[in-house]
Design an enzyme around this catalytic site. Structure first.
Site, PDB file in Angstrom:
ATOM      1  N   CYS A   1     -11.677   1.472  -0.106  1.00 45.07           N
ATOM      2  CA  CYS A   1     -10.359   0.855   0.037  1.00 45.07           C
ATOM      3  C   CYS A   1      -9.338   1.967   0.215  1.00 45.07           C
ATOM      4  O   CYS A   1      -9.315   2.913  -0.585  1.00 45.07           O
ATOM      5  CB  CYS A   1     -10.025   0.037  -1.213  1.00 45.07           C
ATOM      6  SG  CYS A   1      -8.348  -0.628  -1.242  1.00 45.07           S
ATOM      7  N   VAL A   2      -8.487   1.865   1.230  1.00 45.00           N
ATOM      8  CA  VAL A   2      -7.500   2.930   1.453  1.00 45.00           C
ATOM      9  C   VAL A   2      -6.396   2.932   0.406  1.00 45.00           C
ATOM     10  O   VAL A   2      -5.650   3.909   0.298  1.00 45.00           O
ATOM     11  CB  VAL A   2      -6.869   2.844   2.860  1.00 45.00           C
ATOM     12  CG1 VAL A   2      -7.882   3.175   3.941  1.00 45.00           C
ATOM     13  CG2 VAL A   2      -6.236   1.474   3.096  1.00 45.00           C
ATOM     14  N   GLN A   3      -6.270   1.874  -0.387  1.00 42.78           N
ATOM     15  CA  GLN A   3      -5.243   1.826  -1.430  1.00 42.78           C
ATOM     16  C   GLN A   3      -5.742   2.415  -2.753  1.00 42.78           C
ATOM     17  O   GLN A   3      -4.932   2.853  -3.564  1.00 42.78           O
ATOM     18  CB  GLN A   3      -4.768   0.372  -1.630  1.00 42.78           C
ATOM     19  CG  GLN A   3      -3.861   0.127  -2.843  1.00 42.78           C
ATOM     20  CD  GLN A   3      -2.450   0.674  -2.712  1.00 42.78           C
ATOM     21  OE1 GLN A   3      -2.209   1.645  -2.004  1.00 42.78           O
ATOM     22  NE2 GLN A   3      -1.512   0.062  -3.421  1.00 42.78           N
TER      23      GLN A   3
ATOM     24  N   VAL B   1     -10.547  -4.113   3.880  1.00 41.51           N
ATOM     25  CA  VAL B   1     -11.046  -5.440   3.525  1.00 41.51           C
ATOM     26  C   VAL B   1     -10.424  -6.524   4.404  1.00 41.51           C
ATOM     27  O   VAL B   1     -11.049  -7.557   4.656  1.00 41.51           O
ATOM     28  CB  VAL B   1     -10.809  -5.728   2.030  1.00 41.51           C
ATOM     29  CG1 VAL B   1      -9.344  -5.972   1.720  1.00 41.51           C
ATOM     30  CG2 VAL B   1     -11.665  -6.894   1.560  1.00 41.51           C
TER      31      VAL B   1
ATOM     32  N   ASN C   1      -2.614  -5.736  -5.298  1.00 39.82           N
ATOM     33  CA  ASN C   1      -2.796  -4.541  -4.474  1.00 39.82           C
ATOM     34  C   ASN C   1      -1.953  -3.369  -4.961  1.00 39.82           C
ATOM     35  O   ASN C   1      -2.352  -2.212  -4.834  1.00 39.82           O
ATOM     36  CB  ASN C   1      -2.464  -4.845  -3.013  1.00 39.82           C
ATOM     37  CG  ASN C   1      -3.038  -3.803  -2.074  1.00 39.82           C
ATOM     38  OD1 ASN C   1      -4.206  -3.441  -2.163  1.00 39.82           O
ATOM     39  ND2 ASN C   1      -2.219  -3.311  -1.157  1.00 39.82           N
TER      40      ASN C   1
ATOM     41  N   ASN D   1       0.843  -1.200   0.000  1.00 38.52           N
ATOM     42  CA  ASN D   1       0.000   0.000   0.000  1.00 38.52           C
ATOM     43  C   ASN D   1       0.878   1.250   0.000  1.00 38.52           C
ATOM     44  O   ASN D   1       1.771   1.390   0.831  1.00 38.52           O
ATOM     45  CB  ASN D   1      -0.912   0.004   1.229  1.00 38.52           C
ATOM     46  CG  ASN D   1      -1.958   1.101   1.184  1.00 38.52           C
ATOM     47  OD1 ASN D   1      -1.642   2.269   1.021  1.00 38.52           O
ATOM     48  ND2 ASN D   1      -3.217   0.729   1.365  1.00 38.52           N
TER      49      ASN D   1
ATOM     50  N   CYS E   1      -6.366  -1.168   6.567  1.00 38.73           N
ATOM     51  CA  CYS E   1      -6.717  -2.105   5.501  1.00 38.73           C
ATOM     52  C   CYS E   1      -8.151  -2.534   5.748  1.00 38.73           C
ATOM     53  O   CYS E   1      -8.420  -3.404   6.578  1.00 38.73           O
ATOM     54  CB  CYS E   1      -5.786  -3.303   5.438  1.00 38.73           C
ATOM     55  SG  CYS E   1      -6.103  -4.327   3.963  1.00 38.73           S
TER      56      CYS E   1
ATOM     57  N   TYR F   1     -12.090  -4.471  -5.449  1.00 37.37           N
ATOM     58  CA  TYR F   1     -11.853  -5.875  -5.132  1.00 37.37           C
ATOM     59  C   TYR F   1     -12.406  -6.828  -6.190  1.00 37.37           C
ATOM     60  O   TYR F   1     -13.281  -6.477  -6.982  1.00 37.37           O
ATOM     61  CB  TYR F   1     -12.480  -6.219  -3.776  1.00 37.37           C
ATOM     62  CG  TYR F   1     -12.130  -5.254  -2.680  1.00 37.37           C
ATOM     63  CD1 TYR F   1     -10.800  -5.031  -2.326  1.00 37.37           C
ATOM     64  CD2 TYR F   1     -13.117  -4.545  -2.006  1.00 37.37           C
ATOM     65  CE1 TYR F   1     -10.480  -4.134  -1.325  1.00 37.37           C
ATOM     66  CE2 TYR F   1     -12.805  -3.651  -1.013  1.00 37.37           C
ATOM     67  CZ  TYR F   1     -11.482  -3.434  -0.663  1.00 37.37           C
ATOM     68  OH  TYR F   1     -11.173  -2.540   0.314  1.00 37.37           O
TER      69      TYR F   1
END
Length: 261
Positions: A194-196, A78, A163, A14, A76, A133
């Site tokens: 999602c933080v990414q 998920v 990712n 990430n 994270c 995802y």
């Protein structure tokens, strides 16, 4: 200005949360922040790698305890939601206890719990989602939010398993996915669950276009960090969630004992 040390627990692949969270909180008018990250190995967003990643949590928390952080964000979404309903409460409780054993009294937040808290603050009950995802994991995110009494009216899965590639998804692709959703009756849109998956360049633009509150895992994390640190909510150009004046204590859960109820 007050200064606050923020600990981040992030997947090793990430790069977005360490970009977007400092960028958001740098806009705060009355506080300064430094960010201190510890990483858990994870490359592919799969159930197996998520479980293996979560097993590294205690090492990461020990490292952040050494830094004397004021707050920890388990970043994270998920990884927590895939473990089943209510898991964010258990993770936050366990991290709080581990820090207390090391005489560190830090606020503890997970990206999963922050999204739940932020949606309740909007307030929103009927929500739409854009996720990066693969479909089975996106379905688990939907089920998790529904277990928290939200109704997910529409959602999109961009089906990116790598990712590192999630961090490269163009904002135009995310906006296109959002435009493909039926937003009729939705109280809010989560443009990036999602933080990414990058969100900052599009949150305000999406809110202006769709005419409903738009938030992301990043803006939800910033909102919840500010509330837990008892700081004013006043971040410009990041959606109405972070607009000045949103300082109500309603729904604020500070202790694991309360959260677990």
């Amino acid at each position: 200005m007050t200064h606050h040390r923020i600990g981040l627990v992030v997947p090793s692949s990430n790069v977005t949360v360490e970009t977007e969270m400092p960028a958001l909180l740098a806009r705060h008018p009355s506080a300064e922040f430094s960010f201190h990250a510890s990483r858990m190995r994870m490359h592919n967003v799969s159930p197996e790698e998520l479980r293996a990643m979560n097993s590294q949590r205690e090492r990461c928390i020990d490292e952040l305890a050494d830094a004397g952080v004021d707050a920890v964000l388990y970043a994270c979404l998920v990884a927590v939601m895939a473990q089943g309903p209510g898991e964010h409460r258990q993770v936050e409780k366990a991290v709080t206890a581990q820090l207390a054993d090391r005489a560190v009294a830090a606020e503890v937040i997970s990206s999963a719990g922050a999204l739940v808290e932020a949606l309740r603050a909007v307030p929103a009950r009927r929500i739409a989602l854009v996720t990066p995802y693969v479909r089975p994991l996106a379905e688990q995110v939907v089920a998790y939010l529904e277990s928290e009494d939200f109704e997910v009216t529409a959602w999109s899965a961009l089906e990116v398993a790598d990712n590192a590639q999630v961090g490269c998804i163009p904002g135009g692709d995310v906006m296109a996915a959002a435009r493909g959703l039926d937003l009729a009756g939705a109280d809010a849109l989560v443009i990036s669950a999602c933080v990414q998956m990058p969100s900052l360049p599009i949150v305000q633009a999406a809110e202006d276009e769709f005419g409903i509150p738009v938030l992301s895992a990043a803006t939800a994390g910033a909102y919840t960090l500010l509330r837990r640190l008892r700081l004013p909510i006043d971040i410009p150009d990041a959606g109405s969630l972070l607009r000045a004046g949103r300082n109500s204590e309603a729904g604020l859960c500070r202790s694991p004992a309360v959260s677990a109820q």
